[in-house]
Each structure stands twice: as C-alpha cells, then as structure tokens.
Write a protein that holds these residues in place. Structure first.
Motif, short mmCIF file in Angstrom:
data_model
loop_
_atom_site.label_atom_id
_atom_site.label_comp_id
_atom_site.label_asym_id
_atom_site.label_seq_id
_atom_site.Cartn_x
_atom_site.Cartn_y
_atom_site.Cartn_z
N ARG A 24 0.85 -1.15 0.08
CA ARG A 24 0.00 -0.03 0.04
C ARG A 24 0.91 1.26 0.08
O ARG A 24 0.28 2.30 -0.12
N ASP A 27 0.44 3.98 -2.91
CA ASP A 27 -1.16 4.37 -2.89
C ASP A 27 -0.98 5.62 -1.70
O ASP A 27 -1.76 6.34 -1.70
N ARG A 30 0.58 8.62 -2.56
CA ARG A 30 -0.20 9.21 -3.62
C ARG A 30 -1.35 10.04 -2.92
O ARG A 30 -1.45 11.31 -3.18
N LEU A 201 -7.56 4.74 -6.64
CA LEU A 201 -6.33 4.03 -6.58
C LEU A 201 -6.47 2.68 -6.51
O LEU A 201 -7.72 2.02 -6.73
N TYR A 203 -5.62 0.53 -3.94
CA TYR A 203 -6.10 0.21 -2.45
C TYR A 203 -7.04 1.05 -1.75
O TYR A 203 -7.79 0.88 -0.74
#
Length: 210
Positions: A24, A27, A30, A201, A203
């Motif tokens: 993860r 993500d 991000r 995304l 996750y």
C-alpha cells in the motif's frame, strides 16, 4: 457505533500498523500528495481523526485543522505527532453530532470513516457534513477499496448491503467491525445532489463533494 468506538479505543496504540503494509505504500504516498492541494489555506474540520496520521498531511497546507474523534485515547496518540505549518487543535466529538463542534470550516475531511457508516445512515451522515461546511467549501472523503489478500476478509453480509469483518487485536480479543466498500456510482447516489469528484487508486479511493 459504540462497539466500533470501543474497538478503535482499544486499538489506539497499534492502529498505525495498518499503514505499514508494503503493497500500500505507493497508494498512501499518492493520497498524502493529493490531500494538501484540496485544503490549501482552508479551515479544516477533520472527522474521526484517530491517531493523526492524516492530520499531518492536512496541516501541511491548511490554515488550521480541528482534529476530532470520539475517543480521547486515539487523540492522545495524535497529540504526540509533529504538525504544521497550519495550526492543529484537538477536540473529542461524535461524528454524528457535528452541531456540538465549535467553529466555522470551509473544508471537512473524513478519512476512513465512510466505510463504517451503516448503509441506512449514509445519506443522513453525508448531508450533515455538507450542511456544516461553509458555502464554497469542500467535503473530502478517503477510504479503502476491497482488495483480496490485503484487506481483512468479509465475514458477514447483511440484506441491506452492510458488510462486516472480524478484527483481532494484539491481545487476542476479536471484534466484528462494519466495513463497507462503495463503488463510485453508489457513493455518488448516496451524496446526491452534491457534485462529486472521484479518484480511484488500487487500495484506496478519494472523493470530494462541492
């Protein structure tokens, strides 16, 4: 929601382990990059702030953040973090009783709480947040997508669509936790007629209502 509050209260000291999952990390980076532009220069009310993990991202650009949670035990962890340059304050508050929260806000952020709202209550909950934000403000949600092998398995599904997971604490106690995973279409219907922007995304998902 009392059982959910008990679970997160007792999980306070081990909660942040969820952010250590290797798959993860991209993500999470991000999401942490997407949030600051959304709250830049704004007065933010954060719902269910927990241990303050997302408060750190909000405070990087917000004018101020009032981080609220129903549990002072999780906020005690949040108070140990470093924030800024935006001002950060903490307040014990029920996410379902925002009228009791002092202040005026032109941004509201609810991170990883939408999934814990029963399907029967989502429209009422969304409306309460939209009504609380100042005109021209934004309501922001971030939450999990269900990814097999990364999320806890769904152990029970109710006729109304609510789904549950069984969670285990480090001391061996188990809790059944409501955890829903809406699609973009379902979320948009739940918050209509608000104008929704949705980013998906692998996750996680991030949505804004304006």
């Amino acid at each position: 929601m009392s059982d959910l509050a008990d679970y997160y209260r007792d999980r306070a000291t081990e909660y942040d382990a969820v952010y250590d999952k290797p798959e993860r990390q991209e993500d999470l980076a991000r999401l942490r990059a997407l949030l600051p532009p959304l709250v830049a220069g704004r007065s933010v009310l954060e719902i269910a702030a927990g241990t303050g993990y997302w408060t750190t991202a909000l405070s990087a650009s917000a004018q101020s953040v009032l981080a609220t949670d129903v549990n002072d035990e999780t906020l005690a962890v949040a108070r140990t973090r470093s924030y800024g340059p935006g001002e950060v304050r903490f307040h014990v508050a029920d996410a379902y009783d925002l009228g009791a929260v002092p202040g005026r806000f032109d941004a509201i952020f609810a991170g990883f709480f939408w999934s814990h709202v029963p399907r029967a209550d989502v429209r009422r909950f969304a409306r309460a947040l939209i009504d609380r934000v100042e005109p021209g403000g934004v309501v922001i949600f971030a939450d999990n997508r269900y990814v097999e092998g990364s999320n806890h398995p769904i152990t029970r599904t109710m006729p109304d669509g609510d789904t549950y997971q069984t969670r285990r604490l480090s001391d061996g106690r188990t809790f059944e936790v409501l955890k829903n995973f809406p699609s973009a279409e379902q979320f948009a219907a739940d918050v209509a007629p608000g104008e929704v922007s949705w980013a998906e995304l692998i996750y996680f998902w991030l949505a804004t209502i304006s």
